[in-house]
Write an enzyme that holds these catalytic residues in place. Structure first.
Site, PDB file in Angstrom:
ATOM      1  N   THR A 113      -2.793  28.757  56.539  1.00 53.67           N
ATOM      2  CA  THR A 113      -3.932  29.175  57.358  1.00 53.67           C
ATOM      3  C   THR A 113      -4.695  27.974  57.923  1.00 53.67           C
ATOM      4  N   GLY A 138      -5.563  27.026  48.302  1.00 55.14           N
ATOM      5  CA  GLY A 138      -6.103  26.825  46.961  1.00 55.14           C
ATOM      6  C   GLY A 138      -5.599  25.521  46.357  1.00 55.14           C
ATOM      7  N   GLU A 185      -3.400  36.659  51.837  1.00 52.24           N
ATOM      8  CA  GLU A 185      -1.995  37.102  51.890  1.00 52.24           C
ATOM      9  C   GLU A 185      -1.793  38.222  52.903  1.00 52.24           C
TER      10      GLU A 185
HETATM   11  C1  LIG Z   1       5.713  38.232  41.210  1.00 52.05           C
HETATM   12  C2  LIG Z   1       4.816  37.251  41.864  1.00 52.05           C
HETATM   13  C3  LIG Z   1       3.443  37.375  41.390  1.00 52.05           C
HETATM   14  C4  LIG Z   1       2.495  36.746  42.330  1.00 52.05           C
HETATM   15  C5  LIG Z   1       1.148  37.065  41.849  1.00 52.05           C
HETATM   16  C6  LIG Z   1       0.073  36.683  42.742  1.00 52.05           C
HETATM   17  C7  LIG Z   1      -0.014  35.211  42.890  1.00 52.05           C
HETATM   18  C8  LIG Z   1      -1.164  34.967  43.763  1.00 52.05           C
HETATM   19  C9  LIG Z   1      -1.008  33.722  44.469  1.00 52.05           C
HETATM   20  C10 LIG Z   1      -1.786  33.414  45.459  1.00 52.05           C
HETATM   21  C11 LIG Z   1      -2.725  34.366  46.101  1.00 52.05           C
HETATM   22  C12 LIG Z   1      -4.011  33.792  46.561  1.00 52.05           C
HETATM   23  C13 LIG Z   1      -3.898  32.829  47.650  1.00 52.05           C
HETATM   24  C14 LIG Z   1      -3.680  33.342  48.998  1.00 52.05           C
HETATM   25  C15 LIG Z   1      -2.784  32.742  49.787  1.00 52.05           C
HETATM   26  C16 LIG Z   1      -2.656  33.079  51.223  1.00 52.05           C
HETATM   27  O1  LIG Z   1      -3.408  33.834  51.776  1.00 52.05           O
HETATM   28  S1  LIG Z   1      -1.365  32.310  52.047  1.00 52.05           S
HETATM   29  C17 LIG Z   1      -1.500  32.821  53.713  1.00 52.05           C
HETATM   30  C18 LIG Z   1      -1.108  34.253  53.906  1.00 52.05           C
HETATM   31  N1  LIG Z   1      -1.108  34.575  55.289  1.00 52.05           N
HETATM   32  C19 LIG Z   1      -0.737  35.737  55.755  1.00 52.05           C
HETATM   33  O2  LIG Z   1      -0.387  36.636  55.008  1.00 52.05           O
HETATM   34  C20 LIG Z   1      -0.701  35.860  57.238  1.00 52.05           C
HETATM   35  C21 LIG Z   1      -0.524  37.279  57.720  1.00 52.05           C
HETATM   36  N2  LIG Z   1       0.269  37.300  58.932  1.00 52.05           N
HETATM   37  C22 LIG Z   1       1.616  37.528  58.953  1.00 52.05           C
HETATM   38  O3  LIG Z   1       2.240  37.706  57.912  1.00 52.05           O
HETATM   39  C23 LIG Z   1       2.306  37.567  60.257  1.00 52.05           C
HETATM   40  O4  LIG Z   1       1.783  36.756  61.206  1.00 52.05           O
HETATM   41  C24 LIG Z   1       2.375  38.987  60.824  1.00 52.05           C
HETATM   42  C25 LIG Z   1       1.064  39.710  60.712  1.00 52.05           C
HETATM   43  C26 LIG Z   1       3.428  39.697  59.981  1.00 52.05           C
HETATM   44  C27 LIG Z   1       2.797  39.002  62.314  1.00 52.05           C
HETATM   45  O5  LIG Z   1       3.784  38.032  62.524  1.00 52.05           O
HETATM   46  P1  LIG Z   1       4.451  37.790  63.954  1.00 52.05           P
HETATM   47  O6  LIG Z   1       3.401  37.824  64.974  1.00 52.05           O
HETATM   48  O7  LIG Z   1       5.324  36.621  63.893  1.00 52.05           O
HETATM   49  O8  LIG Z   1       5.345  39.010  63.999  1.00 52.05           O
HETATM   50  P2  LIG Z   1       5.358  40.273  64.916  1.00 52.05           P
HETATM   51  O9  LIG Z   1       5.620  39.862  66.310  1.00 52.05           O
HETATM   52  O10 LIG Z   1       4.160  41.119  64.697  1.00 52.05           O
HETATM   53  O11 LIG Z   1       6.589  40.952  64.275  1.00 52.05           O
HETATM   54  C28 LIG Z   1       7.888  40.426  64.447  1.00 52.05           C
HETATM   55  C29 LIG Z   1       8.852  41.203  63.599  1.00 52.05           C
HETATM   56  O12 LIG Z   1       8.952  40.546  62.357  1.00 52.05           O
HETATM   57  C30 LIG Z   1       8.721  41.458  61.320  1.00 52.05           C
HETATM   58  N3  LIG Z   1       8.108  40.737  60.201  1.00 52.05           N
HETATM   59  C31 LIG Z   1       6.921  40.148  60.174  1.00 52.05           C
HETATM   60  N4  LIG Z   1       6.725  39.597  58.956  1.00 52.05           N
HETATM   61  C32 LIG Z   1       7.829  39.826  58.248  1.00 52.05           C
HETATM   62  C33 LIG Z   1       8.227  39.514  56.925  1.00 52.05           C
HETATM   63  N5  LIG Z   1       7.429  38.847  56.087  1.00 52.05           N
HETATM   64  N6  LIG Z   1       9.442  39.898  56.514  1.00 52.05           N
HETATM   65  C34 LIG Z   1      10.243  40.605  57.331  1.00 52.05           C
HETATM   66  N7  LIG Z   1       9.922  40.940  58.599  1.00 52.05           N
HETATM   67  C35 LIG Z   1       8.727  40.561  59.043  1.00 52.05           C
HETATM   68  C36 LIG Z   1       7.795  42.476  61.920  1.00 52.05           C
HETATM   69  O13 LIG Z   1       7.830  43.649  61.193  1.00 52.05           O
HETATM   70  C37 LIG Z   1       8.391  42.610  63.294  1.00 52.05           C
HETATM   71  O14 LIG Z   1       9.525  43.424  63.217  1.00 52.05           O
HETATM   72  P3  LIG Z   1       9.891  44.334  64.456  1.00 52.05           P
HETATM   73  O15 LIG Z   1       9.876  43.482  65.677  1.00 52.05           O
HETATM   74  O16 LIG Z   1      11.229  44.848  64.072  1.00 52.05           O
HETATM   75  O17 LIG Z   1       8.854  45.384  64.498  1.00 52.05           O
HETATM   76  C1  LIG Z   2      -9.867  33.717  48.676  1.00 50.11           C
HETATM   77  C2  LIG Z   2      -8.886  33.307  49.720  1.00 50.11           C
HETATM   78  C3  LIG Z   2      -7.832  32.473  49.388  1.00 50.11           C
HETATM   79  C4  LIG Z   2      -6.942  32.063  50.364  1.00 50.11           C
HETATM   80  N1  LIG Z   2      -5.949  31.190  50.040  1.00 50.11           N
HETATM   81  C5  LIG Z   2      -5.097  30.742  50.999  1.00 50.11           C
HETATM   82  C6  LIG Z   2      -4.089  29.788  50.695  1.00 50.11           C
HETATM   83  O1  LIG Z   2      -3.944  29.379  49.554  1.00 50.11           O
HETATM   84  N2  LIG Z   2      -3.286  29.348  51.676  1.00 50.11           N
HETATM   85  C7  LIG Z   2      -3.413  29.790  52.961  1.00 50.11           C
HETATM   86  O2  LIG Z   2      -2.649  29.343  53.813  1.00 50.11           O
HETATM   87  N3  LIG Z   2      -4.362  30.708  53.283  1.00 50.11           N
HETATM   88  C8  LIG Z   2      -5.195  31.177  52.342  1.00 50.11           C
HETATM   89  N4  LIG Z   2      -6.171  32.101  52.660  1.00 50.11           N
HETATM   90  C9  LIG Z   2      -6.323  32.527  54.043  1.00 50.11           C
HETATM   91  C10 LIG Z   2      -5.909  33.972  54.280  1.00 50.11           C
HETATM   92  O3  LIG Z   2      -4.529  34.128  54.178  1.00 50.11           O
HETATM   93  C11 LIG Z   2      -6.409  34.416  55.648  1.00 50.11           C
HETATM   94  O4  LIG Z   2      -7.824  34.376  55.617  1.00 50.11           O
HETATM   95  C12 LIG Z   2      -5.920  35.802  55.962  1.00 50.11           C
HETATM   96  O5  LIG Z   2      -4.533  35.799  56.232  1.00 50.11           O
HETATM   97  C13 LIG Z   2      -6.679  36.442  57.144  1.00 50.11           C
HETATM   98  O6  LIG Z   2      -6.622  35.658  58.263  1.00 50.11           O
HETATM   99  P1  LIG Z   2      -7.941  35.249  59.094  1.00 50.11           P
HETATM  100  O7  LIG Z   2      -8.895  34.636  58.140  1.00 50.11           O
HETATM  101  O8  LIG Z   2      -7.460  34.453  60.237  1.00 50.11           O
HETATM  102  O9  LIG Z   2      -8.562  36.595  59.586  1.00 50.11           O
HETATM  103  P2  LIG Z   2      -8.606  37.119  61.079  1.00 50.11           P
HETATM  104  O10 LIG Z   2      -7.221  37.403  61.526  1.00 50.11           O
HETATM  105  O11 LIG Z   2      -9.408  36.231  61.933  1.00 50.11           O
HETATM  106  O12 LIG Z   2      -9.357  38.482  60.850  1.00 50.11           O
HETATM  107  C14 LIG Z   2     -10.667  38.773  61.339  1.00 50.11           C
HETATM  108  C15 LIG Z   2     -10.682  40.204  61.889  1.00 50.11           C
HETATM  109  O13 LIG Z   2      -9.806  40.268  63.011  1.00 50.11           O
HETATM  110  C16 LIG Z   2      -8.958  41.378  62.894  1.00 50.11           C
HETATM  111  N5  LIG Z   2      -7.650  41.102  63.524  1.00 50.11           N
HETATM  112  C17 LIG Z   2      -6.966  39.930  63.570  1.00 50.11           C
HETATM  113  N6  LIG Z   2      -5.779  40.090  64.191  1.00 50.11           N
HETATM  114  C18 LIG Z   2      -5.707  41.380  64.539  1.00 50.11           C
HETATM  115  C19 LIG Z   2      -4.720  42.172  65.181  1.00 50.11           C
HETATM  116  N7  LIG Z   2      -3.558  41.656  65.581  1.00 50.11           N
HETATM  117  N8  LIG Z   2      -4.971  43.473  65.376  1.00 50.11           N
HETATM  118  C20 LIG Z   2      -6.125  44.017  64.952  1.00 50.11           C
HETATM  119  N9  LIG Z   2      -7.089  43.328  64.323  1.00 50.11           N
HETATM  120  C21 LIG Z   2      -6.889  42.032  64.112  1.00 50.11           C
HETATM  121  C22 LIG Z   2      -8.802  41.601  61.397  1.00 50.11           C
HETATM  122  O14 LIG Z   2      -8.434  42.930  61.106  1.00 50.11           O
HETATM  123  C23 LIG Z   2     -10.197  41.255  60.890  1.00 50.11           C
HETATM  124  O15 LIG Z   2     -10.999  42.398  60.981  1.00 50.11           O
HETATM  125  C24 LIG Z   2      -7.085  32.522  51.701  1.00 50.11           C
HETATM  126  C25 LIG Z   2      -8.148  33.385  52.024  1.00 50.11           C
HETATM  127  C26 LIG Z   2      -9.038  33.776  51.047  1.00 50.11           C
HETATM  128  C27 LIG Z   2     -10.171  34.681  51.440  1.00 50.11           C
END
Ligand SMILES: CCCCCCCC/C=C\CCC/C=C/C(=O)SCCNC(=O)CCNC(=O)[C@H](O)C(C)(C)COP(=O)(O)OP(=O)(O)OC[C@H]1O[C@@H](n2cnc3c(N)ncnc32)[C@H](O)[C@@H]1OP(=O)(O)O
Ligand SMILES: Cc1cc2nc3c(=O)[nH]c(=O)nc-3n(C[C@H](O)[C@H](O)[C@H](O)COP(=O)(O)OP(=O)(O)OC[C@H]3O[C@@H](n4cnc5c(N)ncnc54)[C@H](O)[C@@H]3O)c2cc1C
Length: 662
Positions: free
Chosen positions: A147, A186, A429
């Protein structure tokens, strides 16, 4: 003296009332008697380490002290894990003892939860051989840096750049704008020396999408940021205070070619880009963690429910009957309505997690044989279950907190911190709405396939059945309710699809039509999740090996979940299923009967989560129910109580009072 004799008498009475064997429930919940024994044995080993005990509650420490204490304890805990592994030749059993030690979130969470798994999942065998032993033994400490300040959800929009330089066979990492700075990872703030950096790959000026790279960002001896690295901590948050979330920017920072994790796509020495079989495999770690979060939701719901149920058994307030003594607040039906759904939901999430874990393991096995057919179903299901369970779990924790009245607002109840940590999972996530819209894409495709009479994947096959069964009368049974939720999902999927079609007929393109229908699409995904949660949890209860006594109670809990959500979403059911007003009245009565039936087992049920006092970390929820004693004991630890007169009296209060006399 036995534990029971020291217990609050209300809890002793509650435990005597229980109609099932609590140990049987514990063993069922955690898998087996052996699993329970091993987990408890490991928890004992951790709790025996004196250095892991805090001298004063964390809330009295500064932000910096809290972090330093967190790192101190995380390193000791790591030694206990290592010693266990050395002695038993296997990892410790799944457990939540970190909660008892770190209280908030470990600064190593991302190392263990995402850095190591990403190397394992995205690295070639050579890369795994190079980094996994060092990472697993903590010679290096890492995080997952994806992120950025400007982008979290839309990861294709990330701005961190990795440009390949074929002359030196290196990637040059750059963060050209403020919004491109990594923000959130983190452990990044002050803990890690390595990270997986997700960056846009450029070769000869051409973009090749986002890929994971390993970068060492701090010197292993001095821990100073390496030249070209700007790194720091992002400051206090709602929770996650000890997670040490950080920011990171690179300025022409070079890493060797071998540092791009190349299991999926590769960059050859001469700069040739070799595309992977599916670029979404790069997102694999996120799918794994989303599955894990469903399990975490079960834990947080159990933790909050244990605290609130035990407290409600001990707390007496007002009268149900004027002629009787003040009632235990747990006897108020409104209190049971607030709390029992948390107990039931914990079981539902646990079963959903076990079901998802199986799906995950199968798909990973298939992927290792280059079979990708079931990946979209896994992604769609993990997205919606993570989204719905985390939001629901957050609401349940907050409801438990509110159900403890004023004492639930005390930090020492551990409910405020638990809420801050649980609710974060709605965002991290994958933000909730964004993930639900991912599932909606899958549902729209499934719907189009259903219209063409194609075979659907198991998790959406009910759409075909619902198409055939729309005229069948409603049945007020658990199976009938599961079908009802499937009809709601069917109806919402169909309505969302038809709304998109309507806008397209009006001349909108698909993207605009999608956006205009997106509120409905999100609701369709939620309904799909609810249908899965109801079906999976009901099936789990029906097929469980529990004794008749326990089985009866588990069925009551599962029925409570089904009935609660029927009543909560009665409008949807009236719109999309054949339920009648009379059916709803019967179910409302049934719901009340279930609350009354579960009431005598409430304390037994939360004892069945087997969460030790150290894990609960709550004045309100301890096994012995010494609520008031603990509240006072904890209050006396306040630094303000370590002196009779605080210096502010002489500095400010006295002068003010004296001025007032003039
Ligand atoms: C047993 C394990 C225990 C674990 C216990 C917990 C441990 C906890 C550890 C840490 C947690 C705390 C810390 C937090 C960390 C974080 O937050 S890390 C950052 C996380 N970030 C996100 O999750 C970002 C969210 N965004 C996305 O995932 C993607 O951008 C998206 C929303 C999926 C969109 O991607 P994109 O724009 O590239 O894709 P689209 O054009 O919308 O779709 C394209 C097609 O791809 C398919 N797709 C998308 N993602 C996936 C995937 N992961 N796998 C398979 N396919 C995927 C999507 O469905 C589309 O398909 P289609 O075209 O056929 O419809
Ligand atoms: C406690 C915590 C720990 C984290 N740890 C990590 C880490 O270790 N590593 C890491 O890489 N990241 C980490 N993150 C980041 C986290 O993964 C992102 O904050 C999360 O994926 C959401 O993305 P954003 O902050 O850009 O939200 P945004 O996407 O900006 O969301 C803001 C608003 O916009 C809306 N929005 C955005 N896109 C769309 C769309 N396409 N359609 C409709 N609505 C939309 C959402 O629904 C939401 O209401 C952490 C976040 C938190 C809070």
């Amino acid at each position: 003296m036995s534990t029971e004799t020291k217990c609050n008498p209300d809890l002793v009475r509650e435990r005597a009332k229980c109609t099932f064997d609590v140990n049987e429930l514990i063993n069922l919940f955690y898998g087996s008697e052996k699993a329970t024994k091993e987990r408890r044995h490991f928890e004992d080993a951790v709790l025996a380490v004196k250095e892991l005990k805090d001298a004063i509650p964390e809330e009295y420490l500064s932000h910096k002290e809290r972090y330093e204490n967190g790192v101190r304890k995380a390193t000791i805990l790591r030694d206990v894990y290592r010693d266990y592994k050395a002695k038993h030749n296997r990892d410790p059993p799944p457990n939540q003892i970190t909660k008892a030690v770190i209280k908030d979130i470990s600064p190593f969470l991302l190392h263990n939860g995402m850095f190591v798994p990403t190397i394992a999942g995205q690295g070639t065998p050579e890369q795994q051989a190079e980094w996994l032993p060092k990472a697993e033994s903590m010679q290096i400490i890492g995080t997952y840096a994806q992120t950025e300040l400007g982008h979290g959800s839309f990861i294709r929009g990330l701005e961190t750049i990795a440009t390949y330089d074929p002359k030196t066979e290196e990637f040059v990492l750059n963060n050209p704008t403020l919004t491109s700075f990594k923000w959130w990872p983190g452990g990044l703030g002050s803990t890690v020396n390595h990270c997986v950096v997700v960056a846009q790959l450029y070769i000869n000026g051409k973009s090749h999408g986002i890929h994971p790279f390993i970068a060492q960002i701090r010197d292993l001896d001095t821990h100073k940021p390496l030249p070209g690295v700007k790194v720091g901590e992002i400051g206090p948050k709602m929770g996650f205070q000890t997670a040490n979330n950080g920011f990171l920017g690179f300025d022409n920072f070079r890493i060797p070619r071998k540092n791009m994790l190349m299991k999926n796509a590769q960059v050859l020495k001469d700069g040739t880009f070799v595309k992977g079989i599916n670029e979404k495999l790069t997102y694999g770690t996120m799918v794994m963690v989303r599955v894990g979060i469903v399990g975490d939701c079960s834990f947080y719901a159990a933790l909050a429910a244990t605290i609130a149920v035990r407290y409600s058994a001990v707390r007496h307030q007002s009268h149900i009957k004027a002629s009787e003594p003040e009632a235990q607040i747990l006897d108020y039906l409104t209190q049971q309505h607030k709390l029992f759904i948390a107990v039931a939901s914990s079981h539902v999430y646990r079963n959903a997690y076990l079901w998802m874990e199986k799906m995950y393991t199968n798909v990973m096995k298939e992927l290792s044989q280059d079979k990708q057919d079931n990946l979209p179903e896994l992604h769609a299901t993990a997205c919606c279950l993570k989204a719905v369970c985390s939001r629901d779990a957050g609401s349940l924790v907050e409801e438990c907190r509110l159900a403890c009245g004023g004492h639930g607002y005390m930090a020492s109840s551990n409910l405020p911190l638990t809420y801050g940590v649980t609710i974060a999972a709605v965002t991290y996530e994958g933000e909730r709405t964004v993930l639900l819209l991912q599932t909606a894409r899958y549902l729209m495709k499934a719907w189009m396939a259903a219209l063409k009479g194609k075979v659907l994947s198991p998790s959406v096959s009910y759409l075909l059945n619902s198409l055939k069964e729309s005229k069948k009368p409603w049945q007020n049974t658990p199976e009938g309710i599961v079908k009802g939720f499937q009809h709601v999902s069917f109806g919402k999927v169909k309505a969302a699809y038809e709304t998109i079609q309507k806008y397209m007929k009006q001349g909108k393109d698909y993207e605009d039509a999608w956006n205009l229908a997106s509120v409905q699409l999100v609701k369709a995904s939620e309904a799909h999740s609810r249908a899965i949660l109801c079906e999976v949890s009901w099936e789990a209860v029906c097929s469980s090996s529990a004794s008749p006594n326990l089985s009866r109670v588990l069925q009551q809990l599962a029925q409570l979940y089904l009935t609660y959500w029927t009543l909560e979403t009665s409008g949807d059911l009236l719109l999309y299923s054949n339920i009648t007003k009379d059916d709803l009245i019967i179910l409302r009565d049934k719901y009340e009967e279930l609350l009354v039936a579960i009431r005598p087992n409430a304390v037994g049920l939360v004892d069945g989560f087997d969460l030790r006092d150290e894990i609960l970390n709550s004045t309100l929820g301890s096994y012995d129910g010494r609520v008031y004693e603990r509240l006072m004991e904890e209050a006396l630890k306040s630094p303000l109580n370590q002196e009779t007169v605080n210096s502010s009296f002489h500095k400010y209060l006295k002068p003010m009072m004296e001025k007032a006399k003039l």
